[in-house]
Design a protein around this motif. Structure first.
Motif, mmCIF file in Angstrom:
data_model
loop_
_atom_site.group_PDB
_atom_site.id
_atom_site.type_symbol
_atom_site.label_atom_id
_atom_site.label_comp_id
_atom_site.label_asym_id
_atom_site.label_seq_id
_atom_site.Cartn_x
_atom_site.Cartn_y
_atom_site.Cartn_z
ATOM 1 N N ARG A 111 38.785 42.452 31.387
ATOM 2 C CA ARG A 111 38.221 43.045 30.163
ATOM 3 C C ARG A 111 38.558 42.158 28.977
ATOM 4 N N GLY A 112 37.530 41.664 28.334
ATOM 5 C CA GLY A 112 37.743 40.815 27.166
ATOM 6 C C GLY A 112 38.574 39.593 27.447
ATOM 7 N N GLY A 113 38.433 39.014 28.632
ATOM 8 C CA GLY A 113 39.187 37.825 28.991
ATOM 9 C C GLY A 113 40.565 38.103 29.555
ATOM 10 N N ARG A 114 40.976 39.369 29.550
ATOM 11 C CA ARG A 114 42.295 39.733 30.084
ATOM 12 C C ARG A 114 42.151 40.203 31.514
ATOM 13 N N VAL A 115 42.906 39.615 32.423
ATOM 14 C CA VAL A 115 42.846 39.933 33.841
ATOM 15 C C VAL A 115 44.043 40.799 34.221
ATOM 16 N N GLU A 116 43.783 41.816 35.053
ATOM 17 C CA GLU A 116 44.842 42.735 35.478
ATOM 18 C C GLU A 116 44.564 43.162 36.918
ATOM 19 N N VAL A 117 45.619 43.418 37.666
ATOM 20 C CA VAL A 117 45.484 43.904 39.038
ATOM 21 C C VAL A 117 45.952 45.354 39.093
ATOM 22 N N LEU A 124 40.039 53.495 47.591
ATOM 23 C CA LEU A 124 39.007 52.901 46.749
ATOM 24 C C LEU A 124 37.674 53.560 47.062
ATOM 25 N N MET A 125 36.959 53.941 46.006
ATOM 26 C CA MET A 125 35.613 54.479 46.159
ATOM 27 C C MET A 125 34.648 53.643 45.335
ATOM 28 N N PRO A 163 43.646 43.766 50.048
ATOM 29 C CA PRO A 163 44.670 44.724 50.488
ATOM 30 C C PRO A 163 45.870 44.663 49.552
ATOM 31 N N GLY A 164 46.491 45.809 49.309
ATOM 32 C CA GLY A 164 47.640 45.870 48.428
ATOM 33 C C GLY A 164 48.779 46.650 49.058
ATOM 34 N N PRO A 165 49.953 46.622 48.476
ATOM 35 C CA PRO A 165 51.122 47.314 49.036
ATOM 36 C C PRO A 165 50.893 48.803 49.267
ATOM 37 N N SER A 166 50.138 49.436 48.355
ATOM 38 C CA SER A 166 49.914 50.880 48.494
ATOM 39 C C SER A 166 48.568 51.204 49.119
ATOM 40 N N GLY A 167 47.780 50.174 49.388
ATOM 41 C CA GLY A 167 46.467 50.394 49.983
ATOM 42 C C GLY A 167 45.467 49.337 49.596
ATOM 43 N N VAL A 168 45.149 49.275 48.305
ATOM 44 C CA VAL A 168 44.150 48.324 47.828
ATOM 45 C C VAL A 168 44.558 47.795 46.456
ATOM 46 N N ALA A 169 44.270 46.523 46.225
ATOM 47 C CA ALA A 169 44.523 45.895 44.932
ATOM 48 C C ALA A 169 43.189 45.473 44.345
#
Length: 452
Positions: free
Chosen positions: A244-250, A256-257, A233-239
Motif C-alpha cells: 500500500r503506497g509503496g509500503r510492503v507488509e506480510v 485464506l479466502m 505458506p506461513g507459520p500459522s497457515g498462510v503468509a
C-alpha cells in the motif's frame, strides 16, 4: 444422436423452465454439479442461514447498549453447518428424481457445444430445436503469485469447513467478503479484509460504502487501497504479502479466502463452437427477449448478464419460459431497476442511481438522508449509524435511487422499490400511504416527507 424439443443447460434457475406450458415436449436438462445451482448450494440460501446465526451471536455482544448484559457461551459450528446443509443437500436427489419421474431426461455430466444446437455430454451427442443456456458462474481465481502453493477457500468451499479458523484473511471487498467476514467474525475468527479500492462495497452509493467501511473497521482489520502481491505458506497457515503506497507488509493468518468476483461458465461450455456471440466478459450476448445470435437458443442468468442476483435470474426464467413456448409474442424484462441487498453487518440494500451516477450523468436531482435515529424504533434500537438515502428527480417528483444501510434494510427498501417500478411520485408515497407507528418503516416515511 438423441434429439429433443428443448434442452436446458443448467439446473439453477434453469430448472424453473419446465412447467405446464411445455407439457408434451421431449425435454432434457443438463447439470454437472447440483440441482439448485449456486444459490441453493453455495450462495444465497446457505449464506443467509449462516448470517441468521451470526446475527444471533452478534446480538449478544451488542445487547449491553440496551442494558442487557449477556455473554456468548460458545458457537457450535458443526451444529450450525449441519443444520444448513442437512436441509439443503437432500434436495438435489429429490429434484433429479422428480424431473425423471415427470418424463424429463436428466444428464449429470458436463456439456459442451460441438456445433450450433448440438451438445456433447459424457461422449454422447444431444441436440434440440430449442436450447436454453443457464449454466451459472464460478469464483474468479486471481493470478496471485504463490496462490497455488497454499490451501485457500472461495465461496464454494468456505461454508463447509470443519471448524472456524482462529484467523482468516479475505481478499476482496465485495458482497461475498462482507457477508463471510460477518459470519466468521461473529463466530470468533479474527478477520482481515483486503480491498484494492478505497472502500469496501465500492459499487454502492459512496456515502453507504463509506459508512460500511467505517463500521467494518470497528470489527476487522480493514486494508483498503491495498494490493496482494504474493502468497506463501506461513507459520500459522498462510503468509500474504501486501503493498500500500509503496509500503510492503506480510500478514499472517490461519486461513485464506479469495472473494474477487465471479465469471460465467460459458468458456466451459465452449459456446463459441455453438455459434453464440460473447462479450469481453464472457457473457453470451442476448437481446431484450434473451434470444442469442443463434435462432432457437436463449441464455439468461449469470451466463448472460453481470447482475449475479437470484431474484433477477428467477424473473428472467419466467420470461424465457414464455418466450420458448411463444416465440412469436416474446416478453421482455426491464433492467433499469434491479434491487440488491448485502446481508452483512450492517445490512445494505439499494436500487437505482447512486448520487455519484446522477452527478456524473448530469441528471438534476435532490438528495435526502434520514437517520434511523430520527424514528421511534431507531430509538428502541439505540441506532446511531444507520440511514436511508433517497435520490429524487425534483421535476418528475419520482425516485431515481434509494439506498439503505442498517437493520432490515432489505425489507425497508421494498416500498421504495415498488414505488419506483410503478412510477409513483414521492408525494403520493409520502402522503397517500400509511406507515405503521412505531415501526422502523417510519424512517422511510420521514425521508419521503422531507422531500415531498
Amino acid at each position: 444422436m438423441q434429439t429433443y424439443d428443448l434442452i436446458c443447460v443448467g439446473a439453477g434457475s434453469g430448472n424453473m423452465l419446465f412447467g405446464p406450458t411445455l407439457d408434451g415436449w421431449r425435454s432434457a436438462i443438463v447439470e454437472s454439479s447440483r440441482f439448485g445451482g449456486t444459490c441453493l448450494n453455495r450462495g444465497c440460501i446457505p449464506s443467509k442461514m449462516f448470517v441468521v446465526a451470526a446475527d444471533a451471536a452478534r446480538s449478544v455482544s451488542g445487547s449491553h447498549r440496551l442494558g442487557v448484559h449477556a455473554t456468548l457461551d460458545r458457537v457450535d459450528w458443526p451444529a450450525i453447518r449441519d443444520r444448513v446443509f442437512g436441509r439443503i443437500d437432500p434436495l438435489h436427489d429429490r429434484a433429479v428424481e422428480y424431473r425423471r419421474a415427470n418424463g424429463i431426461d436428466v444428464y449429470t455430466e458436463s456439456a459442451r457445444f460441438l456445433t450450433p444446437k448440438v451438445l456433447e455430454v459424457a461422449g454422447e451427442k444431444i441436440g434440440a430445436e430449442r436450447i436454453v443456456v443457464a449454466a451459472g458462474s464460478r469464483p474468479v481465481i486471481p493470478p496471485i503469485p504463490g496462490l497455488e502453493s497454499v490451501p485457500f477457500h472461495t465461496s464454494d468451499t468456505i461454508m463447509r469447513v470443519d471448524e472456524v479458523p482462529t484467523s482468516m484473511i479475505i481478499v476482496g471487498g465485495g458482497f461475498i467478503a462482507a457477508e463471510m467476514g460477518h459470519v466468521f467474525g461473529a463466530f470468533g475468527a479474527d478477520i482481515t479484509l483486503i480491498e484494492r479500492g478505497p472502500r469496501l462495497l465500492a459499487v454502492e452509493d459512496e456515502q453507504i460504502s463509506s459508512r460500511f467501511t467505517e463500521l467494518a473497521r470497528d470489527r476487522f482489520d480493514v486494508r483498503v487501497d491495498t494490493a496482494v502481491t504474493a502468497v506463501a505458506p506461513g507459520p500459522s497457515g498462510v503468509a500474504v504479502t501486501v503493498e500500500r503506497g509503496g509500503r510492503v507488509e506480510v500478514l499472517e493468518s490461519a486461513a485464506l479466502m479469495v472473494a474477487t468476483g465471479r465469471r460465467p461458465n460459458t468458456d466451459r461450455l465452449d459456446v463459441v463452437a455453438g455459434g453464440l456471440e460473447v462479450d469481453d466478459h464472457g457473457h453470451i450476448v442476448t437481446d431484450d427477449a434473451y434470444r442469442t445470435s443463434v435462432p432457437g437458443v436463449w441464455a439468461f442468468g449469470d451466463d448472460a448478464n453481470h447482475f449475479q442476483l437470484k431474484h433477477m435470474a428467477n424473473a428472467e426464467a419466467r420470461v424465457v419460459a414464455h418466450n420458448v413456448a411463444h416465440p412469436d409474442s416474446p416478453r421482455q424484462l426491464r433492467h433499469d431497476l434491479v434491487p440488491h441487498a448485502v446481508f452483512g453487518d450492517p445490512q445494505i440494500a439499494g436500487v437505482g442511481l447512486t448520487e455519484a451516477q446522477a452527478r456524473q450523468d448530469g441528471i438534476d436531482h435532490v438528495v435526502v438522508v434520514r437517520d434511523y435515529a430520527d424514528a421511534a424504533y431507531g430509538w428502541a434500537l439505540e441506532d446511531t449509524t444507520s440511514f436511508v438515502k433517497l435520490i429524487v428527480d425534483p421535476r418528475a417528483r419520482t425516485l431515481l435511487g434509494a439506498h439503505i444501510i442498517g437493520p432490515s434494510a432489505a425489507i425497508l427498501i421494498q416500498p421504495l422499490l415498488q414505488g419506483m417500478m410503478l412510477g409513483e411520485t414521492v408525494d403520493r408515497l409520502a402522503h397517500q400511504v400509511l406507515y405503521i407507528h412505531p415501526a422502523l418503516t417510519e424512517v422511510v416515511e420521514q425521508a419521503l416527507l422531507e422531500v415531498s
